[in-house]
Scaffold this active site. Structure first.
Site, PDB file in Angstrom:
ATOM      1  N   SER A 109       0.834  -1.196   0.000  1.00  0.00           N
ATOM      2  CA  SER A 109       0.000   0.000   0.000  1.00  0.00           C
ATOM      3  C   SER A 109       0.881   1.263   0.000  1.00  0.00           C
ATOM      4  O   SER A 109       1.662   1.448  -0.915  1.00  0.00           O
ATOM      5  CB  SER A 109      -0.961  -0.075   1.178  1.00  0.00           C
ATOM      6  OG  SER A 109      -1.927   0.921   1.063  1.00  0.00           O
ATOM      7  N   ASP A 151      -9.390  -5.831  -4.722  1.00  0.00           N
ATOM      8  CA  ASP A 151      -8.836  -4.784  -3.856  1.00  0.00           C
ATOM      9  C   ASP A 151      -9.539  -3.469  -4.184  1.00  0.00           C
ATOM     10  O   ASP A 151      -9.376  -2.928  -5.277  1.00  0.00           O
ATOM     11  CB  ASP A 151      -7.327  -4.680  -4.120  1.00  0.00           C
ATOM     12  CG  ASP A 151      -6.630  -3.676  -3.219  1.00  0.00           C
ATOM     13  OD1 ASP A 151      -7.307  -2.785  -2.672  1.00  0.00           O
ATOM     14  OD2 ASP A 151      -5.398  -3.789  -3.065  1.00  0.00           O
ATOM     15  N   HIS A 182      -7.431  -5.563   0.079  1.00  0.00           N
ATOM     16  CA  HIS A 182      -6.291  -4.672   0.315  1.00  0.00           C
ATOM     17  C   HIS A 182      -5.405  -5.126   1.476  1.00  0.00           C
ATOM     18  O   HIS A 182      -4.195  -4.905   1.458  1.00  0.00           O
ATOM     19  CB  HIS A 182      -6.806  -3.253   0.565  1.00  0.00           C
ATOM     20  CG  HIS A 182      -5.756  -2.197   0.410  1.00  0.00           C
ATOM     21  ND1 HIS A 182      -5.177  -1.901  -0.804  1.00  0.00           N
ATOM     22  CD2 HIS A 182      -5.148  -1.392   1.312  1.00  0.00           C
ATOM     23  CE1 HIS A 182      -4.272  -0.943  -0.637  1.00  0.00           C
ATOM     24  NE2 HIS A 182      -4.232  -0.616   0.633  1.00  0.00           N
TER      25      HIS A 182
END
Ligand SMILES: *[C@@H]1O[C@H](CO)[C@@H](O)[C@H](O)[C@H]1NC(C)=O
Ligand SMILES: *[C@@H]1O[C@H](CO)[C@@H](O)[C@H](O)[C@H]1NC(C)=O
Ligand SMILES: *[C@@H]1O[C@H](CO)[C@@H](O)[C@H](O)[C@H]1NC(C)=O
Length: 393
Positions: free
Chosen positions: A151, A331, A362
């Site tokens: 991320s 995601d 995610h």
């Protein structure tokens, strides 16, 4: 729903590493702007002694927004990324970015000082990442490191090279899990958070001008942990938790670790600055990560899409190392559209290998039960094919 208590809910990072029989060390990384970051090192796997007759490539893990490195050691060894790679023959470094539980020290500033919190991804990529890479190279004697980002950790990986192309020679490859360009094409209920922000904006702005940048996403482990313990006991509590997760980050298929949620929430979130969140907000509005700098942040309202003289987005075309994208249609935050339009628009396609992990949401990349099979064994295999004489364990 079982509400067993896993001991890691009551340990710190070094305790969690040692609990499973791995060697834990703490390395201090001092950044050019005075922050002192803790970087945990797992020198080798469970079965091995430190063995100088084989090579252990250095790998640095960089965590997501409002998390810290415990996201990579939060499950038992078979499903914790850092343990999997230590057992696969790597010298593992777990970086904790400034502001989180383990990186609240500074040469001059105290964490109760607003100045301590005047940072965004600009500073993480300009100072934290280079200092950590240089430190890992210095203490291992390796000629470069492998980067694993999740991320936000992917964004600052790209940005580090974009800021300073010299790091093309120090990063051997970027393994990007849930590659995050801008969150500008996120789907799911996360959008309501942004809508909520828009409604609350006058209040937020007033607050910000009164208090400056300060800590956000503070870890209140003892509270979160007990709340989840409670949710695991009350009727429909677990269903409610999964409903929230389904709505916001992607459909959740991996229900089996529900009982470990108290462990997760006693470590994550971990602090970051309010300015860092604002950086994401401008990235979302602009559909690209722009360098804000101090002036930009003080006047952050100006950086709406209509603004004419905003700085250009970060340019990833200078990146010249192999890049591996692990991504998923499930995601909701690092969506395919976001990757295509806000990363691949400048990254050179010939350096990118795209690996789709169909079911992941995610947050699955660091914590799903099958991260070994889906993500980290493949990474170990790729590195093994590049490195001669690598340790087996
Ligand atoms: C973790 O806890 C142990 C025991 O309480 C302590 O000695 C150690 O310094 C702590 N480590 C970190 C990184 O905070
Ligand atoms: C979450 O999504 C999964 C996968 O579609 C589904 O099986 C499950 O019932 C959903 N759970 C809740 C609580 O909505
Ligand atoms: C050290 O590594 C070499 C080469 O991989 C291996 O043959 C040897 O058994 C290892 N020694 C120990 C003590 O692990």
């Amino acid at each position: 729903a079982s509400a067993e208590f896993d001991p890691e809910a009551y340990m710190n990072a070094t305790g969690m590493i040692r609990r499973w029989g791995y060697p834990a060390e703490k390395v201090d990384v001092i950044t050019e702007d005075g922050h002192i970051l803790s970087m945990f090192r797992i020198r080798h796997g469970r079965a091995a002694e430190a063995n100088s007759s084989c090579r252990r490539p250095a790998v640095i893990f960089s965590h997501g927004l409002a998390a810290d490195s415990t996201q990579y050691i939060i499950n038992p060894p078979e499903s914790s990324p850092a343990f999997i790679l230590a057992d696969a023959g790597f010298d593992v470094f777990l970086l904790n970015h400034r502001g989180g539980t383990y990186s609240k020290r500074h040469l001059r500033l105290k964490p109760w000082d607003n100045k301590f919190w005047q940072f965004t991804m600009d500073e993480l990529s300009m100072y934290d990442c280079p200092a950590a890479i240089d430190k890992a190279m210095e203490i291992t004697g390796e000629k470069g490191v492998y980067w694993i980002g999740h991320s936000m950790g992917t964004s600052i990986g790209y940005m580090t090279i974009a800021n300073n192309p010299l790091y093309n020679t120090k990063i051997k490859a970027l393994f990007q899990l849930a590659p995050s360009g801008s969150a500008g094409y996120a789907i799911g209920s996360l959008q309501f958070v942004f809508l909520y922000y828009r409604i609350m904006k006058p209040i937020v702005d007033l607050y910000r001008s009164a208090f400056g940048s300060h800590e956000a996403a503070v870890n209140v482990g003892p509270v979160y942990r007990e709340l989840i313990n409670l949710c695991n006991i009350i009727p429909f509590g677990p269903q409610f938790l999964y409903f929230l997760e389904n709505m916001s980050i992607g459909k959740e298929e991996w229900m089996s670790f529900q009982s470990r949620t108290p462990v997760y929430l006693s470590h994550i979130p971990s602090g970051t600055s309010t300015w860092n969140f604002l950086h994401w907000k401008t990235a979302r509005l602009n559909r690209g990560l722009i360098e804000l700098g101090y002036e930009g942040l003080v006047n952050v309202d100006l950086f709406v899409p209509s603004m004419q003289e905003k700085p250009p987005p970060y340019d990833y075309s200078v990146i010249n190392v192999p890049v591996y994208h692990f991504w998923s249609r499930n995601d909701y935050i690092a969506s395919k559209e976001d990757i295509d339009k806000t990363i691949m628009n400048t990254l050179r396609p010939e350096i990118v290998t795209s690996i789709e992990i169909p079911e992941y949401n995610h947050f699955d990349y660091p914590i799903a039960l099958d991260v070994g099979e889906k993500v980290f064994n493949p990474i170990a295999k790729i590195v093994r094919s590049k490195e001669a004489g690598m340790c087996e364990q």
